[in-house]
Motif scaffolding. Structure first.
Motif, PDB file in Angstrom:
ATOM      1  N   MET A   1     -17.492 -13.898   8.840  1.00 14.59           N
ATOM      2  CA  MET A   1     -18.248 -13.340   9.656  1.00 14.59           C
ATOM      3  C   MET A   1     -17.701 -12.179  10.780  1.00 14.59           C
ATOM      4  N   ILE A   2     -18.673 -11.421  11.055  1.00 17.30           N
ATOM      5  CA  ILE A   2     -17.979  -9.889  12.699  1.00 17.30           C
ATOM      6  C   ILE A   2     -18.139 -10.148  13.028  1.00 17.30           C
ATOM      7  N   ARG A   3     -16.917 -10.351  13.707  1.00 17.65           N
ATOM      8  CA  ARG A   3     -16.320 -10.857  15.468  1.00 17.65           C
ATOM      9  C   ARG A   3     -16.447  -9.920  16.229  1.00 17.65           C
ATOM     10  N   VAL A   4     -17.152  -9.139  17.262  1.00 16.50           N
ATOM     11  CA  VAL A   4     -17.414  -8.836  18.382  1.00 16.50           C
ATOM     12  C   VAL A   4     -16.963  -9.067  19.345  1.00 16.50           C
ATOM     13  N   LEU A   5     -16.381  -7.572  19.907  1.00 22.34           N
ATOM     14  CA  LEU A   5     -16.599  -7.862  21.699  1.00 22.34           C
ATOM     15  C   LEU A   5     -17.446  -7.198  22.228  1.00 22.34           C
ATOM     16  N   LEU A   6     -18.089  -7.710  23.469  1.00 17.79           N
ATOM     17  CA  LEU A   6     -18.512  -6.887  23.616  1.00 17.79           C
ATOM     18  C   LEU A   6     -18.296  -6.680  24.922  1.00 17.79           C
TER      19      LEU A   6
ATOM     20  N   GLU B   1     -27.802 -13.234  15.050  1.00 17.76           N
ATOM     21  CA  GLU B   1     -27.780 -13.060  13.338  1.00 17.76           C
ATOM     22  C   GLU B   1     -26.561 -14.146  12.914  1.00 17.76           C
ATOM     23  N   ALA B   2     -26.740 -14.001  11.371  1.00 17.98           N
ATOM     24  CA  ALA B   2     -26.180 -15.080  10.902  1.00 17.98           C
ATOM     25  C   ALA B   2     -24.851 -14.525  11.004  1.00 17.98           C
ATOM     26  N   ASP B   3     -24.350 -13.451  10.049  1.00 15.98           N
ATOM     27  CA  ASP B   3     -22.657 -13.193  10.649  1.00 15.98           C
ATOM     28  C   ASP B   3     -22.466 -12.311  11.023  1.00 15.98           C
ATOM     29  N   LEU B   4     -23.087 -12.361  12.559  1.00 13.35           N
ATOM     30  CA  LEU B   4     -22.539 -11.431  13.840  1.00 13.35           C
ATOM     31  C   LEU B   4     -21.841 -13.080  14.592  1.00 13.35           C
ATOM     32  N   GLU B   5     -20.536 -13.109  15.199  1.00 20.01           N
ATOM     33  CA  GLU B   5     -20.165 -14.114  16.370  1.00 20.01           C
ATOM     34  C   GLU B   5     -19.519 -13.568  17.009  1.00 20.01           C
ATOM     35  N   VAL B   6     -19.825 -13.229  18.666  1.00 22.26           N
ATOM     36  CA  VAL B   6     -19.323 -12.166  20.166  1.00 22.26           C
ATOM     37  C   VAL B   6     -18.618 -13.371  19.943  1.00 22.26           C
ATOM     38  N   VAL B   7     -17.395 -13.036  20.470  1.00 19.96           N
ATOM     39  CA  VAL B   7     -16.330 -13.734  19.990  1.00 19.96           C
ATOM     40  C   VAL B   7     -15.347 -14.072  21.274  1.00 19.96           C
ATOM     41  N   ALA B   8     -15.692 -12.821  22.465  1.00 18.28           N
ATOM     42  CA  ALA B   8     -14.943 -12.374  23.426  1.00 18.28           C
ATOM     43  C   ALA B   8     -15.587 -11.322  24.638  1.00 18.28           C
ATOM     44  N   GLN B   9     -15.385 -11.474  25.064  1.00 19.03           N
ATOM     45  CA  GLN B   9     -16.607 -10.489  26.771  1.00 19.03           C
ATOM     46  C   GLN B   9     -15.795  -9.982  27.370  1.00 19.03           C
TER      47      GLN B   9
ATOM     48  N   HIS C   1      -8.307 -12.196  20.377  1.00 17.78           N
ATOM     49  CA  HIS C   1      -9.616 -12.883  19.642  1.00 17.78           C
ATOM     50  C   HIS C   1      -9.394 -11.611  18.667  1.00 17.78           C
ATOM     51  N   ASP C   2      -8.410 -11.051  17.539  1.00 11.89           N
ATOM     52  CA  ASP C   2      -9.265 -10.278  16.326  1.00 11.89           C
ATOM     53  C   ASP C   2     -10.026 -10.282  16.000  1.00 11.89           C
ATOM     54  N   VAL C   3     -10.756  -9.562  16.804  1.00 18.00           N
ATOM     55  CA  VAL C   3     -12.343  -7.984  17.055  1.00 18.00           C
ATOM     56  C   VAL C   3     -12.097  -6.933  15.670  1.00 18.00           C
ATOM     57  N   ASP C   4     -13.093  -7.747  14.936  1.00 15.81           N
ATOM     58  CA  ASP C   4     -13.949  -6.289  13.735  1.00 15.81           C
ATOM     59  C   ASP C   4     -14.659  -5.431  14.825  1.00 15.81           C
TER      60      ASP C   4
ATOM     61  N   ALA D   1     -25.804  -1.055  13.377  1.00 17.44           N
ATOM     62  CA  ALA D   1     -25.281  -0.191  13.342  1.00 17.44           C
ATOM     63  C   ALA D   1     -24.022  -1.413  13.421  1.00 17.44           C
ATOM     64  N   VAL D   2     -23.648  -2.074  13.796  1.00 17.49           N
ATOM     65  CA  VAL D   2     -22.860  -3.045  13.790  1.00 17.49           C
ATOM     66  C   VAL D   2     -22.315  -3.491  11.758  1.00 17.49           C
TER      67      VAL D   2
END
Length: 201
Positions: free
Chosen positions: A1-6, A24-32, A46-49, A114-115
């Protein structure tokens, strides 16, 4: 799972992007984050990618936040998102260490792609913007001229600009005169407008 900060200051836009990315099955927005000066601490916590950064944010711009992230957390990939497809912004984003630069009206699937691509080590740039940046050339303004124009943009007098930047009024006049010449403007207000439109400020 790709950990995303927005990071986006407009909550409606931020929530809409988060909802689209969560499909998206492989993306997770873990922080904003709603401010540029919150990006580094949030990314660390949040140890984002991947960090998706808007350019126009309070505290720090997305471009400044990108430079801080690149320096402090070099493993985090950076995608700049903007409403303003200005060639100067693209150049500054690349200088700040961004891995991708996309305009917000791109399809959500392109953003998700792009991610994934930046995580594979690719650089992703909106093609129309890349062509415009090449055609437009680099900013002719020096860093000092940009600082003086940015300060002048708020309506500051020469004396106020001089005090804020620890310069003499004569030096401020010289920088403004050169910036007006380089932007092809007739006065400081027009120089500010031109520099902003091109993404040089």
């Amino acid at each position: 799972m790709i950990r995303v900060l927005l990071a986006e200051d407009q909550s409606m836009v931020r929530e809409a992007l988060a909802a689209l990315l969560s499909l998206e099955a492989d993306l997770e927005v873990v922080a904003q984050a709603a401010r540029g000066d919150e990006v580094l601490a949030t990314a660390r916590a949040h140890d984002v990618d991947v960090a998706l950064l808007d350019i126009e944010m309070p505290g720090l711009t997305g471009l400044d936040a990108a430079a801080v992230l690149r320096r402090e957390l070099p493993g985090v990939k950076i995608v700049i998102l903007t409403t303003f497809g200005r060639p100067g912004y693209l150049r500054r984003a690349m200088e700040a260490g961004a891995d991708a630069f996309l305009v917000k009206d791109a399809p959500a699937a392109r953003l998700a792609d792009a991610v994934r691509r930046v995580l594979r080590g690719e650089r992703v740039i909106d093609p129309a913007l890349a062509a415009a940046a090449l055609a437009d050339g680099a900013s002719p303004l020096t860093e000092r001229e940009r600082e003086v124009l940015r300060t002048a943009a708020d309506g500051a007098t020469n004396a106020e600009i001089a005090a804020a930047l620890h310069l003499s009024q004569g030096t401020v006049r010289n920088y403004l005169s050169t910036a007006i010449q380089k932007t092809g403007a007739r006065n400081r207000a027009e120089a500010v407008r031109t520099a902003r439109d091109k993404g040089w400020l």
